[in-house]
Design a protein around this motif. Sequence first.
Motif, PDB file in Angstrom:
ATOM      1  N   ASP A   2      49.971  29.347  26.026  1.00  6.97           N
ATOM      2  CA  ASP A   2      49.822  30.608  25.327  1.00  6.97           C
ATOM      3  C   ASP A   2      50.468  31.742  26.111  1.00  6.97           C
ATOM      4  OD1 ASP A   2      46.947  32.154  23.708  1.00  6.97           O
ATOM      5  OD2 ASP A   2      49.005  32.838  23.922  1.00  6.97           O
ATOM      6  N   ARG A   3      51.389  32.480  25.473  1.00  2.00           N
ATOM      7  CA  ARG A   3      52.066  33.574  26.170  1.00  2.00           C
ATOM      8  C   ARG A   3      51.139  34.748  26.442  1.00  2.00           C
ATOM      9  NH1 ARG A   3      56.912  35.390  22.557  1.00  2.00           N
ATOM     10  NH2 ARG A   3      57.080  33.141  22.364  1.00  2.00           N
ATOM     11  N   ASP A   4      49.966  34.780  25.803  1.00  5.46           N
ATOM     12  CA  ASP A   4      49.010  35.860  26.034  1.00  5.46           C
ATOM     13  C   ASP A   4      48.198  35.666  27.314  1.00  5.46           C
ATOM     14  OD1 ASP A   4      49.765  37.119  23.701  1.00  5.46           O
ATOM     15  OD2 ASP A   4      48.264  36.091  22.490  1.00  5.46           O
ATOM     16  N   ARG A   5      48.319  34.524  27.952  1.00  8.59           N
ATOM     17  CA  ARG A   5      47.574  34.281  29.185  1.00  8.59           C
ATOM     18  C   ARG A   5      48.108  35.166  30.314  1.00  8.59           C
ATOM     19  NH1 ARG A   5      46.973  27.678  29.665  1.00  8.59           N
ATOM     20  NH2 ARG A   5      46.111  27.300  27.570  1.00  8.59           N
ATOM     21  N   PRO A   6      47.274  35.432  31.317  1.00 10.76           N
ATOM     22  CA  PRO A   6      47.723  36.294  32.415  1.00 10.76           C
ATOM     23  C   PRO A   6      48.597  35.552  33.419  1.00 10.76           C
ATOM     24  CG  PRO A   6      45.485  35.576  32.823  1.00 10.76           C
ATOM     25  CD  PRO A   6      45.842  35.063  31.449  1.00 10.76           C
ATOM     26  N   ILE A   7      49.246  36.307  34.263  1.00 12.38           N
ATOM     27  CA  ILE A   7      49.989  35.787  35.413  1.00 12.38           C
ATOM     28  C   ILE A   7      49.100  35.918  36.643  1.00 12.38           C
ATOM     29  CG2 ILE A   7      52.018  36.110  36.882  1.00 12.38           C
ATOM     30  CD1 ILE A   7      53.335  37.473  34.402  1.00 12.38           C
ATOM     31  N   GLY A   8      48.972  34.860  37.404  1.00 10.04           N
ATOM     32  CA  GLY A   8      48.189  34.895  38.635  1.00 10.04           C
ATOM     33  C   GLY A   8      49.036  35.351  39.810  1.00 10.04           C
ATOM     34  N   ASP A  31      49.645  40.777  31.395  1.00 12.25           N
ATOM     35  CA  ASP A  31      48.353  40.914  32.067  1.00 12.25           C
ATOM     36  C   ASP A  31      48.390  40.094  33.360  1.00 12.25           C
ATOM     37  OD1 ASP A  31      47.471  42.426  29.923  1.00 12.25           O
ATOM     38  OD2 ASP A  31      46.545  40.706  28.923  1.00 12.25           O
ATOM     39  N   PHE A  32      47.630  40.544  34.348  1.00 10.41           N
ATOM     40  CA  PHE A  32      47.647  39.902  35.657  1.00 10.41           C
ATOM     41  C   PHE A  32      46.228  39.664  36.164  1.00 10.41           C
ATOM     42  CE2 PHE A  32      51.608  42.243  35.340  1.00 10.41           C
ATOM     43  CZ  PHE A  32      52.543  41.336  35.808  1.00 10.41           C
ATOM     44  N   VAL A  33      46.093  38.612  36.972  1.00  8.13           N
ATOM     45  CA  VAL A  33      44.895  38.383  37.774  1.00  8.13           C
ATOM     46  C   VAL A  33      45.346  38.370  39.224  1.00  8.13           C
ATOM     47  CG1 VAL A  33      42.997  36.826  38.339  1.00  8.13           C
ATOM     48  CG2 VAL A  33      43.791  37.014  35.978  1.00  8.13           C
ATOM     49  N   VAL A 238      44.928  44.444  34.566  1.00  9.74           N
ATOM     50  CA  VAL A 238      44.854  43.721  35.834  1.00  9.74           C
ATOM     51  C   VAL A 238      43.390  43.474  36.168  1.00  9.74           C
ATOM     52  CG1 VAL A 238      45.474  43.680  38.270  1.00  9.74           C
ATOM     53  CG2 VAL A 238      46.931  44.906  36.654  1.00  9.74           C
ATOM     54  N   ARG A 239      43.074  42.220  36.468  1.00 10.05           N
ATOM     55  CA  ARG A 239      41.738  41.875  36.963  1.00 10.05           C
ATOM     56  C   ARG A 239      41.855  41.529  38.446  1.00 10.05           C
ATOM     57  NH1 ARG A 239      40.082  37.170  33.039  1.00 10.05           N
ATOM     58  NH2 ARG A 239      42.336  37.129  32.699  1.00 10.05           N
ATOM     59  N   PHE A 240      40.919  42.023  39.234  1.00  9.79           N
ATOM     60  CA  PHE A 240      40.954  41.830  40.674  1.00  9.79           C
ATOM     61  C   PHE A 240      39.792  40.950  41.119  1.00  9.79           C
ATOM     62  CE2 PHE A 240      43.185  45.848  40.029  1.00  9.79           C
ATOM     63  CZ  PHE A 240      44.315  45.650  40.803  1.00  9.79           C
ATOM     64  N   HIS A 241      40.102  40.005  42.024  1.00 11.85           N
ATOM     65  CA  HIS A 241      39.079  39.132  42.606  1.00 11.85           C
ATOM     66  C   HIS A 241      39.410  38.968  44.086  1.00 11.85           C
ATOM     67  CE1 HIS A 241      37.513  37.953  38.642  1.00 11.85           C
ATOM     68  NE2 HIS A 241      38.779  38.013  38.257  1.00 11.85           N
ATOM     69  N   THR A 242      38.393  38.714  44.882  1.00 11.59           N
ATOM     70  CA  THR A 242      38.612  38.582  46.320  1.00 11.59           C
ATOM     71  C   THR A 242      37.546  37.712  46.960  1.00 11.59           C
ATOM     72  OG1 THR A 242      38.861  39.803  48.405  1.00 11.59           O
ATOM     73  CG2 THR A 242      37.308  40.706  46.806  1.00 11.59           C
ATOM     74  N   SER A 243      37.916  37.069  48.066  1.00 15.36           N
ATOM     75  CA  SER A 243      36.943  36.351  48.884  1.00 15.36           C
ATOM     76  C   SER A 243      36.362  37.262  49.956  1.00 15.36           C
ATOM     77  CB  SER A 243      37.609  35.134  49.543  1.00 15.36           C
ATOM     78  OG  SER A 243      38.685  35.550  50.375  1.00 15.36           O
ATOM     79  N   GLY A 244      36.820  38.509  49.980  1.00 17.81           N
ATOM     80  CA  GLY A 244      36.355  39.479  50.966  1.00 17.81           C
ATOM     81  C   GLY A 244      35.531  40.578  50.328  1.00 17.81           C
ATOM     82  N   ALA A 253      43.699  49.174  45.606  1.00 16.64           N
ATOM     83  CA  ALA A 253      44.375  49.211  44.293  1.00 16.64           C
ATOM     84  C   ALA A 253      44.464  50.631  43.767  1.00 16.64           C
ATOM     85  CB  ALA A 253      43.628  48.321  43.314  1.00 16.64           C
ATOM     86  N   ALA A 254      43.418  51.397  43.980  1.00 12.08           N
ATOM     87  CA  ALA A 254      43.434  52.799  43.545  1.00 12.08           C
ATOM     88  C   ALA A 254      44.476  53.588  44.311  1.00 12.08           C
ATOM     89  CB  ALA A 254      42.041  53.417  43.718  1.00 12.08           C
ATOM     90  N   ARG A 255      44.600  53.304  45.587  1.00 11.93           N
ATOM     91  CA  ARG A 255      45.535  54.059  46.424  1.00 11.93           C
ATOM     92  C   ARG A 255      46.975  53.707  46.152  1.00 11.93           C
ATOM     93  NH1 ARG A 255      46.011  53.691  53.051  1.00 11.93           N
ATOM     94  NH2 ARG A 255      47.683  55.239  53.281  1.00 11.93           N
ATOM     95  N   TRP A 256      47.284  52.405  46.038  1.00 13.19           N
ATOM     96  CA  TRP A 256      48.676  51.980  45.979  1.00 13.19           C
ATOM     97  C   TRP A 256      49.170  51.660  44.577  1.00 13.19           C
ATOM     98  CZ3 TRP A 256      46.857  48.969  50.716  1.00 13.19           C
ATOM     99  CH2 TRP A 256      47.122  49.710  51.867  1.00 13.19           C
ATOM    100  N   LEU A 257      48.252  51.461  43.624  1.00 19.18           N
ATOM    101  CA  LEU A 257      48.675  51.151  42.255  1.00 19.18           C
ATOM    102  C   LEU A 257      48.185  52.193  41.259  1.00 19.18           C
ATOM    103  CD1 LEU A 257      47.954  47.299  42.098  1.00 19.18           C
ATOM    104  CD2 LEU A 257      50.116  48.441  42.595  1.00 19.18           C
ATOM    105  N   SER A 258      47.417  53.165  41.722  1.00 13.94           N
ATOM    106  CA  SER A 258      46.822  54.180  40.830  1.00 13.94           C
ATOM    107  C   SER A 258      45.965  53.529  39.749  1.00 13.94           C
ATOM    108  CB  SER A 258      47.918  55.050  40.196  1.00 13.94           C
ATOM    109  OG  SER A 258      48.665  55.714  41.187  1.00 13.94           O
ATOM    110  N   LEU A 259      45.232  52.489  40.144  1.00 13.86           N
ATOM    111  CA  LEU A 259      44.331  51.789  39.208  1.00 13.86           C
ATOM    112  C   LEU A 259      42.873  52.062  39.573  1.00 13.86           C
ATOM    113  CD1 LEU A 259      46.088  48.336  38.875  1.00 13.86           C
ATOM    114  CD2 LEU A 259      45.914  50.102  37.139  1.00 13.86           C
TER     115      LEU A 259
END
Length: 259
Positions: A2-8, A31-33, A238-244, A253-259
């Motif tokens: 599906d082309r609607d899926r995000p890019i990791g 869309d991105f993860v 964009v969805r963000f996830h982290t192990s930290g 993300a707010a500082r460097w991507l204005s998100l």
Amino acid sequence: MDRDRPIGVFDSGVGGLSILRALRAELPGEDFVYFSDAGHAPYGEKGEEFVSNRSLAIAVDLLEQHRIKGLVVACNTATAAAVHLLRARHTHLPVVGVEPALKPAASLTKTRHVAVLATRGTLSSAKFKALQDSLREHAQFSLVPCDGLAAAIEADDGPQVRALCLRYTRDVCCFGTKPGEIDTLVLGCTHYPFAAEVFRELLGPDVQLVETGEPVARQTRRLLEGQALLNPSGSGAVRFHTSGDPGALRTAAARWLSL
């Protein structure tokens, strides 16, 4: 698929946000993860087996939990250690890696002398050595392992970032545009573009800074086009996830991507 899926997109920390920034500019409908493996950072000072295992595990998680349609390994160290393994294991998945921008730097330099700042993991990898060897006739490369710089950028420690940038640029001589001087600097870790202003202040306007975000974004577009997976009309979410620390990632993300 599906082309609607995000890019990791994944990195050992926030450095890959420099790649994500270029991807969003090149592919505004996608869309991105983004996954930051900050709980296991920095990769550049760990062994290749550790980095490979983490990269493979993250890819599986992004596929199973987020149904990604493509994967960008937004980390030089992880690319060197694991991109070939990822491509072999996930043959259906477009996988894009990053590498220090030696080729663009070799084409830009007028003095034929280029400095490369990167992690020890990147500079000691077989992949990097093969790239350097392929360009020996085009330019001389001075290699500088920058222990601690990615971690200082990750921690947003401005004074430490500046001190390390000063230290590592002084490790090579000399920057400038005269014959024999270094007129081009490769920022060979995805974290380092976030210190670009510091490097420009230290080196002056005549030294060219080269990073990898735009070439990676263009290659991602080409691979998606080749498999009819481009999504020109998505939301650009964009969805963000982290192990930290999630708060640290949100702040970056707010500082460097204005998100």
